[in-house]
Design a protein around this motif. Structure first.
Motif, PDB file in Angstrom:
ATOM      1  N   GLN A   4       0.846  -1.191   0.000  1.00 19.08           N
ATOM      2  CA  GLN A   4       0.000   0.000   0.000  1.00 19.08           C
ATOM      3  C   GLN A   4       0.877   1.236   0.000  1.00 19.08           C
ATOM      4  N   VAL A   6       2.468   4.417   1.282  1.00 17.56           N
ATOM      5  CA  VAL A   6       2.665   4.860   2.658  1.00 17.56           C
ATOM      6  C   VAL A   6       2.477   6.371   2.711  1.00 17.56           C
ATOM      7  N   ALA A  10       3.469   8.698   8.027  1.00 17.42           N
ATOM      8  CA  ALA A  10       3.832   7.418   8.617  1.00 17.42           C
ATOM      9  C   ALA A  10       5.344   7.330   8.754  1.00 17.42           C
ATOM     10  N   THR A 123      -4.454  -5.920   8.939  1.00 17.26           N
ATOM     11  CA  THR A 123      -3.309  -6.014   8.028  1.00 17.26           C
ATOM     12  C   THR A 123      -2.801  -7.434   7.880  1.00 17.26           C
ATOM     13  N   SER A 206      -6.080   3.485  12.561  1.00 16.83           N
ATOM     14  CA  SER A 206      -5.736   3.688  11.154  1.00 16.83           C
ATOM     15  C   SER A 206      -4.257   4.026  10.982  1.00 16.83           C
ATOM     16  N   GLU A 210      -1.451   1.762   8.910  1.00 17.26           N
ATOM     17  CA  GLU A 210      -0.531   2.275   7.897  1.00 17.26           C
ATOM     18  C   GLU A 210       0.904   1.838   8.185  1.00 17.26           C
TER      19      GLU A 210
END
Lengths: 336, 369
Positions: A4, A6, A10, A123, A206, A210
């Motif tokens: 995904q 980033v 993050a 995840t 969330s 991430e």
């Protein structure tokens, strides 16, 4: 498995080197050399960049100036005094500081395991068809206005907590453990902590999600190749790798809990007392501001409220600084 | 779009919780923001107490239909109203509590003129109790001081001999936000209980010795509904809309008086002797001696500057308020406010006419009066 993208923060939260060179160093070429449009562009950007620090300084200045009268009147004693009597003009902030800090920590204590567990599930375990709707629903929680949380708290959460959690706790443990001492009202520090925890779970989960998806695929594969089980891979490889980011997420949640006003005002009971028991009503700094500012008359009263705002400001700055240091140390410790 | 979606539950909830209020608000568009301003119209702004907001906006809206005057009243709280009139940022202010001498000094002595009356009612949640609850001042003070903790306390039972009260714990619910409602209650309790006067005092926010704080009338009502055995206080209009039970209070002339619009108006009858020659209305009307007067009555003040730069604006404000006071009784009753008695109305308007000047030459506002 596709990586995904980033988000930029993050990396910052994870303490990864995102490679910002010093501001001036980057800008100097642009506004000394280069063509006119580049120079204008650079100046404009500096303006944008400085606007927030300036705004911040202006806010601190105004709040500090407005609380000057109270600072002069009460001095440091304001922070340690438990008096709050608008009628005679005697003010102290300790019960509010206590309420804010304890309710936020309680919220973090409840939210952290739930949010991290949720993020790991989404995840590491959940199939895509399940992960997407759950992630969406979690993020939707963050979009609910806090007054709605408050109303829901009054009419659903508090009665439920009172009958199913608080009363049994007070009846069975209340006589021996001061933490659960009655009487049971429903509205309480516990109710405040629970409502805050529900409000900060979306933020923590969330961000955690991430940073967990930012763990390099090679790391996971290497662990599995060495014969690690899925459990071991998650706990010994993925989580440690993401730890600084998760800490950042927790602090983000804590910051929000410290400043939350409306929902907690409606369920915490608004009593400026310091009680060991989490079943007793309490009061937070943001709540007393929201409650009393509109009708406050008298300069000292207003000034004392402003000083509470200043202290709240100070506490958020301390918490965030501490968090940055923590994240930085963990990240540095790992690199060396 | 997301904002719209997010606001839907709020609207739904609000409509469910406060049917009376929703109705009331729908019927009264905020004053001054509706139609385009006709040419030559006067635009006045005011700010202050939230308590009279529904009646003020209804009055101003009704008046604006027939007259070229638009009044925009913002309900920012009494403290805010006093601050704004002191700084001269509004044409008039609103406050539930009268301004102190100190405030007056700083604000160049605006007039404190009552416009309408309200009452604070004692309301409770006692499942299985159907009679009227009777209370007197000293007992009420003991309750709010935290000295009575059971409904079966002999001090309450003595006042209610007809029906036994349930064996319930008594929980006090009070306002946590600064409020004129709290001011009126504490003013009354300080009059009837020396201990209250000495330990707690009078104010819009207090150091409560007991109970739970809830924000706003709606917060108190919500808390009361949830906890059997709780007792609290809200504005009369609010209690009426939610059909909450209310206690009758012992009046100084010697009878229990249930809250009503008539009993509230009665609390200021005969006030002429007390306002004196200089017509200072800054006096408390709780604990009236009049027969049949409800003890927890209060009035709300309009704060009017003594001098206006523009005579047109000074007269426009006088016209709209005098219309509201003289001809607006029906609107007031419909929203559960109590109108002033006829002779008090005349006193208020006389004071205004005699005290306000306007223009560069400081001429009296009323040339022919």
């Amino acid at each position: 498995m596709a990586m995904q993208p980033v988000p930029e923060h993050a990396g910052v939260l994870a303490g990864l080197p995102t490679g910002p060179r010093p501001l001036l160093h980057r800008l100097r070429p642009a506004w000394t050399t280069g063509n006119l449009s580049d120079r204008i562009y650079a100046v404009l950007l500096v303006g944008f960049g400085l606007s927030l620090p300036l705004l911040f300084a202006a806010i601190v200045y105004r709040v500090a100036a407005a609380s000057w009268m109270s600072i002069r009147e009460f001095g440091w004693g304001f922070i340690t005094s438990t008096a709050w009597n608008p009628v005679v003009g005697d003010f102290g902030a300790l019960p509010f500081i206590f309420g804010t800090v304890v309710s936020s920590l309680l919220a973090l204590l409840i939210a952290l395991p739930l949010a991290i567990g949720l993020a790991i599930f989404l995840t590491e375990l959940a199939p895509r068809w399940l992960a997407a709707p759950i992630a969406f629903a979690t993020e939707l929680l963050a979009a609910i206005p806090s007054v709605v949380y408050g109303l829901w708290g009054i009419f659903v959460l508090v009665p439920w907590l009172r009958e199913t959690i608080q009363r049994p706790l007070a009846d069975r443990l209340g006589h021996t453990i001061p933490l659960f001492e009655g009487p049971v009202y429903g509205v309480s520090m516990l109710a405040g902590g629970v409502i805050l925890s529900i409000m900060i779970i979306p933020f923590i989960s969330s961000v955690t999600r991430e940073v967990l998806s930012a763990v390099p695929r090679e790391q996971r594969e290497a662990a599995l190749a060495l014969g690690a089980t899925r459990w071991e891979m998650t706990w010994q490889v993925a989580l440690p790798y993401a730890l600084p980011g998760i800490m950042g997420a927790a602090i983000l949640g804590l910051g929000r809990a410290l400043g939350e006003t409306m929902a907690i005002t409606m369920v915490i009971g608004n009593r400026p007392d310091i009680s060991l028991s989490i079943l007793q009503p309490a009061y937070t700094m943001a709540s007393v501001l929201a409650n009393e500012f509109a009708e406050a008359s008298g300069d000292l009263y207003l000034s004392a409220l402003m000083q509470i705002a200043l202290i709240l400001f100070g506490i958020t700055i301390i918490v965030n600084t501490f968090a940055r240091l923590l994240v930085w140390r963990v990240a540095r410790g790992r690199r060396s | 779009m997301p904002r719209l979606l997010a606001s839907l539950p709020v609207i739904g909830l609000a409509a469910l919780l406060l049917p009376g209020c929703a109705e009331q608000q729908a019927a009264v568009p905020a004053a001054g923001e509706t139609e385009a301003l006709p040419a030559g119209a006067v635009m006045l702004t005011g700010a202050g107490a939230t308590f009279p907001y529904p009646i003020y906006s209804r009055w101003f809206h009704t008046y604006a239909r027939e007259n070229p005057v638009r009044v925009n009243y913002q309900s920012i709280g009494s403290g805010g109203g006093i601050r704004q009139i002191t700084e001269g940022t509004v044409d008039f202010g609103g406050s539930d509590a009268p301004m102190t001498d100190e405030d007056l000094e700083r604000a160049r002595h605006p007039l404190n003129l009552p416009t309408v009356l309200g009452a604070v009612v004692i309301t409770y949640n006692l499942p299985g109790y159907s009679g009227t609850l009777n209370l007197d001042g000293p007992t009420l003070a003991e309750i709010f001081l935290g000295k009575i903790t059971r409904w079966t306390d002999p001090r309450i039972a003595r006042l209610n001999p007809d029906q036994p009260l349930p064996a319930q714990d008594l929980l006090v619910v009070h306002r946590s936000d600064g409020s004129g409602t709290t001011f009126v209650l504490s003013d009354y309790l300080a009059r009837v209980s020396p201990e209250w006067k000495q330990r707690i005092g009078v104010g819009q926010a207090l150091r409560w010795p007991t109970g739970l704080g809830s924000k706003g009338n709606e917060g108190v009502a919500g808390q009361l509904r949830l906890v059997p055995g709780s007792i609290g206080y809200v504005e009369q209009a609010f209690a009426r809309q939610l059909k909450m039970p209310t206690a009758a209070l012992w009046n100084r002339s010697g009878s229990f008086v249930a809250p009503s619009i008539e009993a509230t108006t009665r609390a200021v009858e005969g006030i002429e002797e007390r306002v004196g020659e200089d017509l200072d209305f800054r006096l408390s009307i709780v604990d009236s001696e009049r027969e049949g007067a409800y003890p927890l009555a209060s009035w709300t003040y309009l704060l009017v500057p003594r001098h206006f730069e523009s005579c047109t604006r000074a007269r426009a404000l006088y016209d709209v308020i005098s219309w509201a006071i003289l001809d607006g009784d029906e609107h007031a009753r419909a929203l559960h406010y109590a109108p002033l008695p006829a002779d008090v109305k005349q006193l208020v308007l006389r004071k205004w006419r005699e005290s306000v000047s306007c223009g560069a030459n400081r001429e009296p506002m009323m040339r022919e009066a």
